[in-house]
Design a protein around this motif. Structure first.
Motif, short mmCIF file in Angstrom:
data_model
loop_
_atom_site.label_atom_id
_atom_site.label_comp_id
_atom_site.label_asym_id
_atom_site.label_seq_id
_atom_site.Cartn_x
_atom_site.Cartn_y
_atom_site.Cartn_z
N ILE A 194 -2.46 -3.83 2.12
CA ILE A 194 -1.27 -4.08 2.66
C ILE A 194 -0.22 -3.30 3.04
N ARG A 195 -0.28 -2.23 2.54
CA ARG A 195 0.84 -1.05 2.73
C ARG A 195 0.31 -0.47 4.15
N ALA A 196 -1.09 -0.39 4.16
CA ALA A 196 -1.83 0.30 5.33
C ALA A 196 -1.47 -0.64 6.59
N CYS A 197 -1.55 -1.67 6.35
CA CYS A 197 -1.37 -2.91 7.51
C CYS A 197 0.00 -2.63 8.05
N ALA A 198 1.02 -2.63 6.97
CA ALA A 198 2.53 -2.63 7.28
C ALA A 198 2.80 -1.25 8.20
N ILE A 199 2.10 -0.09 7.80
CA ILE A 199 2.38 0.96 8.41
C ILE A 199 1.88 0.96 9.93
N ALA A 200 0.58 0.58 9.88
CA ALA A 200 -0.03 0.43 11.09
C ALA A 200 0.59 -0.59 12.16
N ALA A 201 1.20 -1.89 11.63
CA ALA A 201 1.86 -2.84 12.27
C ALA A 201 3.26 -2.22 12.91
N TYR A 202 3.91 -1.48 12.09
CA TYR A 202 5.13 -1.24 12.31
C TYR A 202 5.48 0.14 12.91
N GLN A 203 4.35 0.99 12.94
CA GLN A 203 4.46 2.50 13.20
C GLN A 203 5.31 2.57 14.54
N ARG A 204 4.93 1.92 15.50
CA ARG A 204 5.17 1.88 16.82
C ARG A 204 6.83 1.69 16.88
N TYR A 205 7.48 1.32 16.05
CA TYR A 205 8.72 1.02 16.09
C TYR A 205 9.77 2.23 15.54
N ILE A 206 9.15 3.14 14.86
CA ILE A 206 9.96 4.30 14.48
C ILE A 206 10.76 4.98 15.59
N VAL A 226 11.59 3.58 18.20
CA VAL A 226 12.82 2.69 18.90
C VAL A 226 13.85 2.45 18.09
N ILE A 227 13.86 2.60 16.79
CA ILE A 227 14.60 2.49 15.83
C ILE A 227 15.26 3.57 15.35
N GLY A 228 14.52 4.54 15.47
CA GLY A 228 15.01 5.95 14.78
C GLY A 228 14.58 6.10 13.52
N ARG A 229 14.27 5.50 12.78
CA ARG A 229 13.78 5.63 11.34
C ARG A 229 12.61 4.63 11.14
N LYS A 230 11.81 5.00 9.87
CA LYS A 230 10.87 3.90 9.58
C LYS A 230 11.41 2.48 9.49
N PRO A 231 10.96 1.49 9.84
CA PRO A 231 11.52 -0.07 9.66
C PRO A 231 11.20 -0.27 8.23
N ALA A 232 12.06 -1.19 7.69
CA ALA A 232 12.05 -1.47 6.38
C ALA A 232 10.92 -1.97 5.95
N PRO A 233 9.98 -2.81 6.54
CA PRO A 233 8.82 -3.41 5.77
C PRO A 233 7.85 -2.11 5.61
N MET A 234 7.97 -0.87 6.29
CA MET A 234 7.20 0.31 5.96
C MET A 234 7.40 1.07 4.59
N THR A 235 8.40 0.59 4.09
CA THR A 235 8.84 1.31 2.66
C THR A 235 9.08 0.18 1.66
N ALA A 236 8.72 -1.08 1.90
CA ALA A 236 8.87 -2.10 0.88
C ALA A 236 8.07 -1.86 -0.33
N ASP A 237 8.76 -2.32 -1.47
CA ASP A 237 8.05 -2.24 -2.80
C ASP A 237 6.92 -3.33 -2.86
N PHE A 238 5.63 -3.24 -2.26
CA PHE A 238 4.61 -4.10 -2.13
C PHE A 238 4.34 -4.60 -3.51
N ALA A 239 3.94 -3.59 -4.43
CA ALA A 239 3.72 -4.04 -5.72
C ALA A 239 4.51 -4.84 -6.33
N ALA A 240 5.62 -4.82 -6.42
CA ALA A 240 6.75 -5.58 -7.07
C ALA A 240 6.75 -6.90 -6.32
N GLN A 241 6.58 -7.08 -5.11
CA GLN A 241 6.47 -8.22 -4.40
C GLN A 241 5.19 -9.10 -4.57
N ILE A 242 4.09 -8.25 -4.99
CA ILE A 242 3.01 -8.88 -5.34
C ILE A 242 2.89 -9.55 -6.80
#
Length: 149
Positions: free
Chosen positions: A13-25, A27-43
């Motif tokens: 899941i983390r690898a998917c988020a990084i791959a999907a959102y990488q291109r926005y860094i 544009v936004i000027g920093r990592k989009p929030a989904p790239m730093t989410a606490d997926f373990a807690a959400q799972i």
């Protein structure tokens, strides 16, 4: 197939988020929030679902949870770039909406970054209406809502 995420799914899941959102860094000027989410807690909270292909490999994921008494909050959705264009994102969105209906919610809410212009066009096409814009955690977010039939 879409199923609840398991703790063992977290790295994919983390690898998917990084791959999907990488291109926005850039544009936004920093990592989009989904790239730093606490997926373990959400799972662990039962908020994450994964889409899998015929070989049981992850192709995308969605994170959603009750927002209030009437709405489900769709927090995050991503499709692995090598699986894009196959309808996986639409199936994940439909899964969230169907689950919301089954649980008695009348709306789904979501937000996106204002610099993710593709999303600003996609969500209205899927029946979502812009409800507001605000700055949160240093991100300029655009909120949408869809009334479920």
């Amino acid at each position: 197939m879409i199923r609840p995420a398991r703790p063992a799914d977290e790295p994919a899941i983390r690898a998917c988020a990084i791959a999907a959102y990488q291109r926005y860094i850039a544009v936004i000027g920093r990592k989009p929030a989904p790239m730093t989410a606490d997926f373990a807690a959400q799972i662990a909270a039962g908020q994450v679902y994964v889409a899998r292909d015929d070989n049981d490999q992850p192709t995308g994921f969605i994170v959603f949870y009750p927002d209030d008494a009437i709405a489900m909050m769709l927090e995050n959705i991503a499709v692995a770039p090598d699986h894009a264009g196959r309808g996986i994102g639409k199936r994940l969105m439909a899964f969230c909406e169907d689950t919301a209906r089954q649980l008695g919610f009348s709306h789904v809410r979501l937000y996106t970054n204002e610099k993710m212009t593709e999303n600003l066009a996609i969500y209205p096409h899927l029946g979502y209406v812009e409800t507001g814009r605000r700055n949160e955690d240093g991100f300029n977010r655009v909120y949408f809502e869809k009334a479920l039939a």
